[in-house]
Design an enzyme around this catalytic site. Structure first.
Site, PDB file in Angstrom:
ATOM      1  N   HIS A   1    -100.199  41.912  48.783  1.00  0.00           N
ATOM      2  CA  HIS A   1    -100.406  43.273  49.272  1.00  0.00           C
ATOM      3  C   HIS A   1    -101.839  43.768  49.118  1.00  0.00           C
ATOM      4  O   HIS A   1    -102.075  44.974  49.110  1.00  0.00           O
ATOM      5  CB  HIS A   1     -99.469  44.247  48.527  1.00  0.00           C
ATOM      6  CG  HIS A   1     -98.084  44.284  49.085  1.00  0.00           C
ATOM      7  ND1 HIS A   1     -97.288  43.174  49.151  1.00  0.00           N
ATOM      8  CD2 HIS A   1     -97.350  45.303  49.611  1.00  0.00           C
ATOM      9  CE1 HIS A   1     -96.117  43.505  49.676  1.00  0.00           C
ATOM     10  NE2 HIS A   1     -96.129  44.787  49.974  1.00  0.00           N
TER      11      HIS A   1
ATOM     12  N   GLU B   1     -92.175  43.879  62.701  1.00  0.00           N
ATOM     13  CA  GLU B   1     -93.563  44.061  63.137  1.00  0.00           C
ATOM     14  C   GLU B   1     -93.832  43.487  64.518  1.00  0.00           C
ATOM     15  O   GLU B   1     -94.650  44.006  65.280  1.00  0.00           O
ATOM     16  CB  GLU B   1     -94.525  43.440  62.122  1.00  0.00           C
ATOM     17  CG  GLU B   1     -94.677  44.229  60.817  1.00  0.00           C
ATOM     18  CD  GLU B   1     -93.484  44.088  59.891  1.00  0.00           C
ATOM     19  OE1 GLU B   1     -92.647  43.185  60.121  1.00  0.00           O
ATOM     20  OE2 GLU B   1     -93.364  44.891  58.943  1.00  0.00           O
TER      21      GLU B   1
END
Ligand SMILES: Cc1ncc(C[n+]2csc(CCOP(=O)(O)OP(=O)(O)O)c2C)c(N)n1
Ligand SMILES: [Mg+2]
Lengths: 324, 326
Positions: B129, B60
């Site tokens: 999540h 990322e």
């Protein structure tokens, strides 16, 4: 020291002058810091000048340079005006960022000097992106990205090496291994020990180690790297072995290393070493050296005067350039 | 008017961006061959090719950071961070680089990137999540943050984002991708910093954004049907810039406000809105500004536990009753 055959007198004078300018500029900065005229963190490049000068001198105008917070040397070698750098160090309106950046955050868009980055490793992903843009637009540009031995342990370094290699991007990863990240000796922090360039193998990036105290060796290594990168076959990694003669920053009392180690490295002083070669090869005379010294001194003094006399930034510029 | 899903609206805008400007390209994890983790970019790779639809490694930091670099060099990257939970690994590039480069260089560089990412819970994906971090980004000067709640806004805000020269966090709520809504064929844009009144009312103002707009509207229906009270629902649409004027004007009319967000209430962005209401409309308030957010625990997996943690219309109605006696 081996002399590269194609060294010309003008180049020799150039390299010597540039290294000396960095040295004298930073010595002056240190004094001004002690006088309280420069504040914040000030990281000196003294001892490492050959890397910036040897490598940046091989670039063309359209290439990108990006570096870490120890950035005065790279900025000067890229041709940034010492006046605007000094003014930035003073936090003045005439500084390269109008006083908003400071020593660690020098930028010069007009020279494709893409900045000094003060979060360790933070410039590496950006370097990859600059290279991506060059490749995307089919431009012949290379990115020369400087970072330290400490940055190698950041995830961002590994992510960047990997992506640059996977996408075959035109980046020269220029590691300035000065053996310390702040007070941490490289062998205490890097599993691969002090020869870091082996990490490049894992990413299939060709790598070389070079004497970072030898401006011509750095130049040669960078020229080799450029040749390869410009063929479009992806990044190259160079590890330049060097030593900073001063503390990590002006705040560092340097309690973690023996002064004998410094004494050893001082014998490798890149400016003194190159001076010997330049005299021996008759690229310069003693008189010319004195002339260069005087010229550099005058440049530094003019920069200081400019910074001293410049106004502080206007408060009403405070909110400028948060957004486009 | 034609209808489409949120997913289709986003895809349409991305295609417009790609079609209209060769500087625009997409990159992210599995945006190409896999068609996007949430299938937003389905078919893009075939249509635009691997140079403009770039699958990246799972990295990322470099995926966002390289977009920042490409933007500094004059391109207009659109980045997909698979979900906002993973943006934590790119925080350095977003907060220290994207948001700062223009300022630190005193305008020498700008960073025109759009970072699309997926926010919110409700899918029983567990604690790592199901988070909502858009409010964190909204506290950083230099960033802009869009939080669309309808297909119309999703398209209109993304169009504006693609014209903007600043780094933009564009948060798509995971539970809204399938939501259908009207989207005109004619060109329109939704400007940043302009909230929308989703339902007019005179008794209480419910401030919401992204996934909580639906909850706020449900709560307003309940208020109307079971209590005969009319709630005004305001959808913020963007958190930075933040359209407080619309909120303050509404509160001056209703004299009551409740702020609903999916992030944790503790330190949540709703506190910023509540504080602004109290500072700017104090004399108009009949009571404290009420807040509804996620309960102060990680988001659990089990269906009933997750539902208890996330904000709901029942909790909004309850908060209005507890605070204002309505
Ligand atoms: C992410 C991050 N962690 C820690 C620091 C604090 N810090 C600044 S410089 C530095 C050492 C970096 O060493 P190296 O990469 O070898 O570069 P050098 O200073 O030796 O040139 C540290 C730990 C920082 N700026 N950023
Ligand atoms: Mg070091």
């Amino acid at each position: 020291m081996k002399v590269a055959p194609k060294l010309e007198k003008t180049q020799a004078v150039d390299y010597y002058s540039q290294m000396l300018l960095i040295r004298r500029f930073e010595e002056a900065s240190a004094r001004l810091y002690m006088q309280g005229k420069i504040k914040g963190f000030l990281h000196l490049y003294i001892g490492e000048e050959a890397i910036a000068v040897g490598s940046i001198s091989t670039l063309s105008e359209q290439d990108y340079v990006i570096t870490h917070y120890r950035d005065h040397g790279h900025a000067l070698a890229r041709g940034m005006d010492p006046k605007v750098i000094m003014a930035e160090l003073f936090g003045k309106a005439t500084g390269s960022s109008g006083g908003k950046g400071g020593s660690m955050h020098l930028f010069d868009a007009s020279r494709n000097f893409m900045g000094g980055y003060a979060i360790v490793g933070g410039q590496l992903p950006i370097a990859v992106g600059l290279a991506l843009a060059a490749k995307y637009r089919r431009e012949d540009r290379t990115v020369l990205c400087f970072f330290g031995d400490g940055a190698v342990n950041e995830g961002e370094f590994h992510e960047s090496m990997n992506l640059a290699s996977v996408w075959q991007l035109p980046v020269i990863f220029m590691l300035e291994n000065n053996l310390y990240g702040m007070g941490s000796y490289v062998e205490r922090t890097h599993a691969g020990g002090k020869d870091i360039y082996h990490v490049a193998d894992a990413y299939k990036i060709p790598a070389a180690q070079v004497d970072g105290m030898d401006v011509l060796a750095v130049r040669e290594a960078t020229e080799e790297a450029l040749k390869r990168v410009r063929t479009g076959s992806g990044p190259v990694f160079i590890e330049a072995m060097t030593y900073r003669f001063r503390g990590h920053s002006m705040a560092d009392p340097v309690a973690y290393r023996e002064s004998s180690e410094l004494d050893q490295w001082r014998k490798e002083d890149p400016i003194e070493k190159f001076k010997v070669v330049a005299l021996r090869e008759e690229f310069v005379t003693d008189d010319e050296l004195q002339g260069i010294e005087a010229g550099v001194q005058a440049t530094v003094e003019a920069a200081i005067r400019f910074a001293e006399e410049s106004p502080e930034p206007e408060l009403d510029t405070l909110h400028d350039n948060v957004y486009a | 008017m034609p209808e489409m899903t949120m997913r289709e609206a986003i895809a349409r805008s991305l295609r417009e961006g790609l079609d209209g400007d060769s500087r625009v390209f997409l990159m992210g994890e599995d945006v190409g061959a896999y068609d996007g983790a949430y299938a937003v970019t389905r078919g893009f790779l075939a249509d635009y090719g691997p140079e403009r639809i770039r699958d990246t490694p799972i990295a990322e930091s470099v995926l966002v950071g390289s977009a920042v670099g490409a933007a500094m060099a004059g391109l207009k990257p659109i980045v997909e961070i698979m979900t906002i939970n993973f943006s934590l690994l790119a925080m350095d590039q977003i907060v220290n680089n994207a948001a700062k480069l223009r300022y630190m260089s005193n305008g020498q560089f700008s960073v025109p990137i759009v970072i699309r990412t997926v926010t919110g819970g409700g899918g029983q994906l567990g604690a790592t999540h199901s988070q909502s971090f858009e409010g964190w980004f909204a506290s950083v000067p230099g960033l802009k943050v869009a939080v669309p709640s309808t297909p119309y806004d999703a398209l209109g805000l993304l169009r504006s984002a693609l014209k903007d020269d600043n780094p933009i966090i564009y948060a798509e709520h995971a539970m809204l991708y399938g939501m259908r809504g009207e989207v005109p064929d004619e060109w329109y844009e939704v400007p940043f910093g302009q909230a929308a009144i989703r339902r007019p009312g005179s008794d209480v103002t419910i401030v919401a954004y992204s996934g909580t707009v639906r909850i706020a509207l449900e709560a307003a229906e309940t208020m109307a049907s079971s209590k005969g009270r009319e709630a005004e629902v305001i959808d913020m649409r963007t958190l930075r810039p933040l359209d407080l004027d619309t909120v303050i004007e509404s509160v001056k009319k209703t004299n009551r406000a409740v702020v609903v967000e999916e992030a944790w209430s503790v330190g949540g962005f709703g506190a910023e809105i509540a504080s602004a209401i109290q500072a700017q409309a104090f004399d108009h308030l009949d009571g404290p500004v009420a807040r509804v957010g996620s309960l102060d625990v990680p988001v659990p997996y089990a269906q009933n536990l997750e539902a208890a943690v996330l904000p709901s219309s029942q909790r909004v109605v309850q908060a209005i009753e507890d605070t204002f006696g309505l």
